[in-house]
Each structure stands twice: as C-alpha cells, then as structure tokens.
Design an enzyme around this catalytic site. Structure first.
Site, PDB file in Angstrom:
ATOM      1  N   LYS A 211       0.857  -1.189   0.000  1.00 52.30           N
ATOM      2  CA  LYS A 211       0.000   0.000   0.000  1.00 52.30           C
ATOM      3  C   LYS A 211       0.892   1.238   0.000  1.00 52.30           C
ATOM      4  O   LYS A 211       1.592   1.514   0.972  1.00 52.30           O
ATOM      5  CB  LYS A 211      -0.919   0.020   1.225  1.00 52.30           C
ATOM      6  CG  LYS A 211      -1.908   1.187   1.196  1.00 52.30           C
ATOM      7  CD  LYS A 211      -2.874   1.120   2.377  1.00 52.30           C
ATOM      8  CE  LYS A 211      -4.094   2.011   2.185  1.00 52.30           C
ATOM      9  NZ  LYS A 211      -3.806   3.435   2.091  1.00 52.30           N
ATOM     10  N   ARG A 216      -3.965   8.745  -5.302  1.00 49.86           N
ATOM     11  CA  ARG A 216      -4.652   7.793  -6.191  1.00 49.86           C
ATOM     12  C   ARG A 216      -4.777   8.418  -7.570  1.00 49.86           C
ATOM     13  O   ARG A 216      -5.208   9.576  -7.691  1.00 49.86           O
ATOM     14  CB  ARG A 216      -6.042   7.494  -5.623  1.00 49.86           C
ATOM     15  CG  ARG A 216      -6.867   6.493  -6.432  1.00 49.86           C
ATOM     16  CD  ARG A 216      -6.612   5.111  -5.925  1.00 49.86           C
ATOM     17  NE  ARG A 216      -7.353   4.060  -6.587  1.00 49.86           N
ATOM     18  CZ  ARG A 216      -8.302   3.335  -5.998  1.00 49.86           C
ATOM     19  NH1 ARG A 216      -8.666   3.597  -4.756  1.00 49.86           N
ATOM     20  NH2 ARG A 216      -8.881   2.340  -6.631  1.00 49.86           N
ATOM     21  N   ARG A 231      -8.729  10.623  -6.973  1.00 50.37           N
ATOM     22  CA  ARG A 231      -9.711   9.783  -6.294  1.00 50.37           C
ATOM     23  C   ARG A 231     -11.095  10.419  -6.333  1.00 50.37           C
ATOM     24  O   ARG A 231     -12.104   9.745  -6.409  1.00 50.37           O
ATOM     25  CB  ARG A 231      -9.229   9.664  -4.854  1.00 50.37           C
ATOM     26  CG  ARG A 231      -9.983   8.808  -3.942  1.00 50.37           C
ATOM     27  CD  ARG A 231      -9.328   8.996  -2.568  1.00 50.37           C
ATOM     28  NE  ARG A 231      -9.807   8.028  -1.608  1.00 50.37           N
ATOM     29  CZ  ARG A 231     -11.017   8.027  -1.109  1.00 50.37           C
ATOM     30  NH1 ARG A 231     -11.889   8.929  -1.482  1.00 50.37           N
ATOM     31  NH2 ARG A 231     -11.361   7.112  -0.221  1.00 50.37           N
ATOM     32  N   GLU A 260      -1.331   4.545  -8.052  1.00 49.65           N
ATOM     33  CA  GLU A 260      -0.949   5.530  -7.042  1.00 49.65           C
ATOM     34  C   GLU A 260       0.311   6.235  -7.546  1.00 49.65           C
ATOM     35  O   GLU A 260       1.211   5.584  -8.074  1.00 49.65           O
ATOM     36  CB  GLU A 260      -0.654   4.766  -5.740  1.00 49.65           C
ATOM     37  CG  GLU A 260      -0.568   5.599  -4.512  1.00 49.65           C
ATOM     38  CD  GLU A 260      -1.899   5.791  -3.777  1.00 49.65           C
ATOM     39  OE1 GLU A 260      -2.973   5.418  -4.321  1.00 49.65           O
ATOM     40  OE2 GLU A 260      -1.868   6.344  -2.676  1.00 49.65           O
ATOM     41  N   PHE A 315      -1.918  -0.656 -10.109  1.00 48.96           N
ATOM     42  CA  PHE A 315      -2.332  -1.926  -9.513  1.00 48.96           C
ATOM     43  C   PHE A 315      -3.570  -2.516 -10.182  1.00 48.96           C
ATOM     44  O   PHE A 315      -4.003  -3.594  -9.818  1.00 48.96           O
ATOM     45  CB  PHE A 315      -2.521  -1.824  -8.000  1.00 48.96           C
ATOM     46  CG  PHE A 315      -3.280  -0.620  -7.517  1.00 48.96           C
ATOM     47  CD1 PHE A 315      -4.650  -0.542  -7.651  1.00 48.96           C
ATOM     48  CD2 PHE A 315      -2.604   0.427  -6.892  1.00 48.96           C
ATOM     49  CE1 PHE A 315      -5.354   0.559  -7.189  1.00 48.96           C
ATOM     50  CE2 PHE A 315      -3.294   1.534  -6.423  1.00 48.96           C
ATOM     51  CZ  PHE A 315      -4.682   1.602  -6.576  1.00 48.96           C
ATOM     52  N   ARG A 387     -16.830  -0.005  -1.241  1.00 44.75           N
ATOM     53  CA  ARG A 387     -15.873  -0.370  -0.206  1.00 44.75           C
ATOM     54  C   ARG A 387     -16.297  -1.746   0.298  1.00 44.75           C
ATOM     55  O   ARG A 387     -16.927  -1.879   1.330  1.00 44.75           O
ATOM     56  CB  ARG A 387     -15.932   0.684   0.919  1.00 44.75           C
ATOM     57  CG  ARG A 387     -14.718   0.700   1.815  1.00 44.75           C
ATOM     58  CD  ARG A 387     -14.887   1.715   2.931  1.00 44.75           C
ATOM     59  NE  ARG A 387     -14.723   3.096   2.555  1.00 44.75           N
ATOM     60  CZ  ARG A 387     -13.560   3.694   2.336  1.00 44.75           C
ATOM     61  NH1 ARG A 387     -12.437   3.023   2.431  1.00 44.75           N
ATOM     62  NH2 ARG A 387     -13.514   4.973   2.022  1.00 44.75           N
ATOM     63  N   LYS A 393      -7.476  -3.138   3.471  1.00 46.04           N
ATOM     64  CA  LYS A 393      -6.178  -2.514   3.762  1.00 46.04           C
ATOM     65  C   LYS A 393      -5.785  -2.784   5.210  1.00 46.04           C
ATOM     66  O   LYS A 393      -6.650  -2.843   6.089  1.00 46.04           O
ATOM     67  CB  LYS A 393      -6.229  -1.008   3.483  1.00 46.04           C
ATOM     68  CG  LYS A 393      -7.241  -0.265   4.311  1.00 46.04           C
ATOM     69  CD  LYS A 393      -7.349   1.211   3.917  1.00 46.04           C
ATOM     70  CE  LYS A 393      -8.538   1.833   4.642  1.00 46.04           C
ATOM     71  NZ  LYS A 393      -8.775   3.229   4.366  1.00 46.04           N
TER      72      LYS A 393
HETATM   73  N1  LIG Z   1      -1.858  -1.525  -3.975  1.00 51.60           N
HETATM   74  C1  LIG Z   1      -2.899  -0.738  -3.731  1.00 51.60           C
HETATM   75  N2  LIG Z   1      -4.152  -1.135  -4.027  1.00 51.60           N
HETATM   76  C2  LIG Z   1      -5.217  -0.358  -3.770  1.00 51.60           C
HETATM   77  N3  LIG Z   1      -5.132   0.870  -3.217  1.00 51.60           N
HETATM   78  C3  LIG Z   1      -3.907   1.331  -2.897  1.00 51.60           C
HETATM   79  C4  LIG Z   1      -2.751   0.556  -3.142  1.00 51.60           C
HETATM   80  N4  LIG Z   1      -1.691   1.284  -2.721  1.00 51.60           N
HETATM   81  C5  LIG Z   1      -2.162   2.429  -2.254  1.00 51.60           C
HETATM   82  N5  LIG Z   1      -3.494   2.497  -2.338  1.00 51.60           N
HETATM   83  C6  LIG Z   1      -4.308   3.628  -1.882  1.00 51.60           C
HETATM   84  O1  LIG Z   1      -5.061   3.222  -0.737  1.00 51.60           O
HETATM   85  C7  LIG Z   1      -6.387   3.666  -0.833  1.00 51.60           C
HETATM   86  C8  LIG Z   1      -7.280   2.617  -0.277  1.00 51.60           C
HETATM   87  O2  LIG Z   1      -7.809   2.989   0.919  1.00 51.60           O
HETATM   88  P1  LIG Z   1      -9.268   3.636   0.941  1.00 51.60           P
HETATM   89  O3  LIG Z   1     -10.034   3.200  -0.211  1.00 51.60           O
HETATM   90  O4  LIG Z   1      -9.877   3.413   2.265  1.00 51.60           O
HETATM   91  O5  LIG Z   1      -9.009   5.160   0.698  1.00 51.60           O
HETATM   92  P2  LIG Z   1      -8.497   6.146   1.776  1.00 51.60           P
HETATM   93  O6  LIG Z   1      -9.515   6.308   2.855  1.00 51.60           O
HETATM   94  O7  LIG Z   1      -8.044   7.329   1.032  1.00 51.60           O
HETATM   95  O8  LIG Z   1      -7.306   5.340   2.355  1.00 51.60           O
HETATM   96  P3  LIG Z   1      -6.366   5.800   3.495  1.00 51.60           P
HETATM   97  O9  LIG Z   1      -7.116   6.800   4.329  1.00 51.60           O
HETATM   98  O10 LIG Z   1      -6.103   4.513   4.197  1.00 51.60           O
HETATM   99  O11 LIG Z   1      -5.194   6.355   2.787  1.00 51.60           O
HETATM  100  C9  LIG Z   1      -6.639   3.829  -2.292  1.00 51.60           C
HETATM  101  O12 LIG Z   1      -7.550   4.870  -2.519  1.00 51.60           O
HETATM  102  C10 LIG Z   1      -5.290   4.125  -2.897  1.00 51.60           C
HETATM  103  O13 LIG Z   1      -5.131   5.531  -3.003  1.00 51.60           O
END
Ligand SMILES: Nc1ncnc2c1ncn2[C@@H]1O[C@H](COP(=O)(O)OP(=O)(O)OP(=O)(O)O)[C@@H](O)[C@H]1O
Length: 527
Positions: A211, A216, A231, A260, A315, A387, A393
């Site tokens: 991660k 994003r 995003r 990312e 990814f 989600r 994660k």
């Molecule tokens: N290998 C990966 N696969 C998917 N998402 C990834 C990866 N590496 C990084 N990310 C990031 O992690 C995010 C996934 O967490 P989530 O969808 O909950 O968004 P978020 O709330 O912005 O995440 P966080 O607050 O944990 O950074 C994705 O939006 C992406 O930006």
C-alpha cells in the site's frame, strides 16, 4: 415545475431528519419536473448548478432587491436566467452580470431568493445529498437502486443519470458503460486491524499488494490523448507530466489504469505523503473560484523538494484496447496489467496461500517504508465506488477521516487563530454529522494559519468563542481509542485525538461514518 415548489422541497428535506422521508420528498419533486427541466432541477435538489461557473460572487448576493410578492418563476425559467448570467463575457461584464442577477432576484419570492443564494454560494451543495438523490431517482423512475448506482459510478454525473432514468428507465441506465476519457468512481478498500483478519474477509488464496501512501490516480489513454484523474475524479493531468509520459510510452492504444503516484527519495524509498502531495500541488495553477487554499504542510514542503518528480505505480487495469475489464475477476485484470505495463510501473504484489506468507509480505512492505498492504480477493470484479470485502487494507496505525463542524478561537500563544477543532463522523442515515470530540493537538503554526483562513471561509456563524462552519473539510485524525461518553450526542468520544493531516482529496460524503466509530468502540473491525 414552479421554482417555489422546488425551493420548498429543498427546505423541507433540510428540516426532516428521517432518511426515508427525505427520499420521499425528493422523489416527489423529481416526478413533478417537466422532462426538459430534469437536468437542472435534479442538480438544484443536490445543491448544484448545471452551469458550474456563473461568475456570481458573494458580493453580488449581499444586497438583494426586495423579494417579489407572488411566485412566477419556473425551474426552466431559472435555468435559462442562469445560463444567460453564466454566458456574460468581456468589457462591462460585471455590471451586466449584476443587472441580470438583480433581475432574477427581483422576480423571486423570499423563499426562492433563499434557495438561489444557497445555489449560487454553493452552501446547499452537500455530499450526503447525492446518496439520497440516488434513492430518490430510483423511486421516482421506478427502477432498481443498483441500476441507478451503477450508472452513477460509471457516469459520475447525477444529472445525466436522473435524465436517463426518468426518460428511459432501466434500459437507458444500462446504456452507461465505461468510456475512455470519462473517470469512474475508484474501488475502495475496507480496513482490518491485522493481515489475518484481512484474509478472513478476502479468503485464500489472496494477493497482498504493497500500500503506497501517495495520490490515487486513474489514467485514461486514447491514442496520444492522456488524462489523469484523482480519487475524487478531478482532472490533474497538467500536474503530473511524468505520469503522462510514462503512460504514453506504453505500447497499448487505449487504456484505463488505476494506481498511485508517489514521490521517492534519492535511494528509491517513498517520501512522506505531505511531500508527495507537495510535488503535485506546486504545479497547480492557483484557482480563483473559491477553491480551498493549499495546506501549508504542502506549501512548506514544496520549497524544499527541488525538481524531483512523482512516480506512478499501477495496480489495476480497467480497459485495454476496446475491451472493458471491470467485470472480470482480479486475477484476469492483473494478468492483463502485467502484459500491458512495464514491471517497474506495477505495485509490488505477491500471491499468498495463508497467514504466514501474508504476514511476511506485510512485514516486508513496512520494512521498505511503505504504509501497509492491501489484501485482495483475486476472484472479485472491479467494484467501482464500492468499499467491499474484496480489498482490505492493513496499516499499523488506525486513523479516522472526520469532518470539522466548528472551531474554537485559540487563547494564549494561539490567540487570534482558529484552533480547537470540533470533529464529527457522518451518519449515512440522516446525512448529518455526529460530534465525537475536539482537538488542537498536532497543529503546527502553519496549519493554524491555514485553517484560520479556511474555516473563516466556511463559517456560517461567527461567535466570540466558536465559529460554526459548513461541514466540508475532512481531516485525518489519529486517536488511542473510542470511549463511552455522555458529553456528545453519539454517546462516544475519541481518546487523545490528534491531527495527522488535512484530506483535500476527500469530500465530507466520503468521511468515515458513525458506524465505523461504533465498530471500533465495540472492538470490531472498522469499515
Ligand atoms: N496496492 C494498492 N491497491 C489499492 N489501493 C492502494 C494501493 N496502494 C495504495 N493504495 C491507496 O489506498 C487507498 C485505499 O484505501 P481507501 O479506499 O480506504 O481510501 P483512503 O480512505 O483514502 O485510504 P487511506 O485513508 O487509508 O489512505 C486507495 O484509494 C489508494 O489511493
């Protein structure tokens, strides 16, 4: 439809607390719109103007003409008037615009004026309303809610979906597909406290991705045309020339990639998020239309990062040379990704059969300076905007993305700055925010300065002690736990809350929910 009736619906929705009742009111209004009014009217119900840039600023909304006694405006008439206002250009445009705004307001009753001010100022724009409207469109058009949601995710445009649903029903909604060049809502991840629990959600075998803590990006390529979206589906192509160049160098003609972008130091280790975002922010052309100021951590870091750039890591692959891949299982999409993209541009990924291998992958990711891992179910399709449990994660530290509801003026050294933040979680049932605590910890002087400007801009009530603000700014908060408390309406309070960073890539509608907080309180996995 009379504009007055639409304004009355909007006010009634605001004054009603039950979700079902809100949806009923909105559905009834959607049904009353004449077909040519659906685009503008559904936008008004979401607090949005079809004409995004009207050129009408706060100043012209301050001294309004006296309201009309009798309602004469229609939704179509208001839309035409705003079209005319938005089209004003060139010399003398300010005076001409003021004249047209004056004419529109003079024709409006007091209730209609209030609605117009809300629309022009953006105050009626509320992320939570979008979820209610999806339900309302389904109800009004008598089509299944999932069909509306799917179309919304693919089109990213409520008004277009409302028009299609109300004019052509489910068949018209099914016509929305992935279009190269038009962003779709990215798939999101649940969170779990450990890789073991993540595997329970995804099942085995699973794939463990590194991660990356960057930005994003969704990159669309059609021939030589490349567009990069965030995003929240904002286009940031001009800020990421290195991403454009990397994708242009690939052999495929048409691509939609999910990934990312991250900054790396001289040794190839990831930079902290703030520095990554500074590299993107420093290329931004300052906006003149009331956009949020760039957070100071971003500005400060921008001065020290030199000319280094961001590196994209992909990814997922959602489209390849004419074929949509979103409905295929992950395993097949990732195989296509591996064939289309240079290995150096793909995230680190291992397939695991059980907890031991997964734990080793997690440890390796942390050793490499990454934020954590995302455990993925290789059999699941790409669930745009969802989600679900297919992506989970795992990070060593828990945080919540909350919304600032009010801010207290600081005292002592912080005199003159807005300091103590009132934090709320979203209640998806009502669209309101439930307060969970306050914090001024973690705020640097630069952040205090930035947030004072930001929150004065969002103020709805400026008290001597507390400034109440429109609930729009998302902030990432670290905390030590959630305890039972009678002090706040949700019956819970955060222990030792502190600011990690402002999240400008999330809207209030994407903030963490009160359900996620309850789950932490109850010792369950967060959503
Ligand atoms: N290998 C990966 N696969 C998917 N998402 C990834 C990866 N590496 C990084 N990310 C990031 O992690 C995010 C996934 O967490 P989530 O969808 O909950 O968004 P978020 O709330 O912005 O995440 P966080 O607050 O944990 O950074 C994705 O939006 C992406 O930006």
């Amino acid at each position: 439809m009379r504009f007055l009736d639409l304004a009355a619906t909007s006010a009634a929705v605001g004054a009603t607390s039950g979700r079902r009742a809100k949806v009923e009111l909105l559905a009834a209004a959607l049904r009353s719109l004449d077909p040519p009014e659906v685009s503008a009217g559904s936008g008004y119900l979401a607090g949005e103007l079809r004409q995004r840039q009207t050129g009408v600023g706060w100043a012209s909304l301050r001294d309004l003409p006296p309201p009309a006694a009798e309602p004469t405006l229609t939704v179509a008439g208001v839309d035409a008037a705003i079209d005319e206002i938005s089209a004003v250009r060139g010399a003398g445009s300010q005076a001409r615009r003021r004249e047209l705004v004056g004419r529109l307001f003079a024709a409006a009753t007091a209730d209609e004026q209030r609605m117009l001010v809300g629309l022009f100022s953006g105050e009626l724009r509320q992320g939570a309303q979008a979820g209610l409207l999806a339900d309302a469109v389904a109800r009004a058009a008598e089509v299944p809610l999932p069909a509306v949601r799917r179309a919304l995710l693919l089109a990213g445009d409520l008004r277009a979906v409302a028009v299609a649903a109300l004019s052509g029903g489910a068949a018209a909604l099914a016509g929305f597909g992935l279009q190269v060049g038009r962003p779709l809502a990215p798939m999101l991840a649940q969170s779990a406290p450990s890789v073991d629990e993540a595997l329970t959600a995804t099942g085995v075998p699973a794939v463990v991705d590194v991660k990356l803590d960057g930005i994003r990006i969704q990159v669309h390529r059609s021939g030589q045309d490349i567009a990069v979206f965030t995003r929240s589906l904002d286009e940031i192509t001009s800020r990421l020339p290195e991403v454009v160049a990397a994708v242009r160098a690939l052999p495929a003609r048409e691509l939609v990639l999910d990934g990312e972008a991250i900054g790396l130091d001289a040794t190839g280790r990831p930079l902290p998020f703030q520095q990554t975002s500074s590299r993107a922010a420093r290329r931004t052309t300052p906006s003149t239309t009331g956009a949020a100021p760039v957070a100071p951590a971003v500005l400060a870091a921008a001065e020290t990062t030199g000319e280094k750039v961001l590196t994209p890591y992909f990814f997922d692959l959602l489209h390849l040379d004419g074929a949509d891949l979103i409905d295929l299982p992950g395993r097949e999409r990732w195989a296509a990704l591996a064939g289309a993209v240079d290995p150096t541009l793909q995230v680190g990924r291992v397939e695991v059969d059980g907890p031991e291998q997964a734990a080793a992958a997690f440890a390796a990711a942390l050793d490499a300076g990454q934020e954590g891992v995302v455990v993925k179910d290789p059999a699941a399709p790409y669930d745009a905007g969802r989600r679900g449990s297919a992506w989970v994660k795992v990070k060593p530290r828990h945080t919540l993305d909350l919304v600032v509801l009010a801010v207290e003026w600081g005292s002592g050294r912080r005199q003159g700055w807005l300091s103590n933040l009132h934090l709320g979680a979203r209640d998806p049932r009502t669209g309101e925010f439930v307060m969970l605590g306050k914090t001024f910890k973690g705020l640097t002087d630069e952040l205090l300065r930035w947030q004072t400007e930001r929150f004065l801009g969002l103020a709805v009530e400026k008290g001597d002690w507390v400034v109440r603000v429109r609930p729009e700014q998302v902030v990432e908060i670290a905390f030590d736990g959630v305890q039972t408390s009678s002090r706040y309406p949700g019956g819970m309070a955060l222990r030792f809350a502190r600011v990690v960073r402002y999240r400008d890539d999330k809207t209030a509608a994407e903030a963490d929910t009160i359900d996620a907080v309850r789950a932490i309180h109850a010792g369950r996995v967060t959503g």
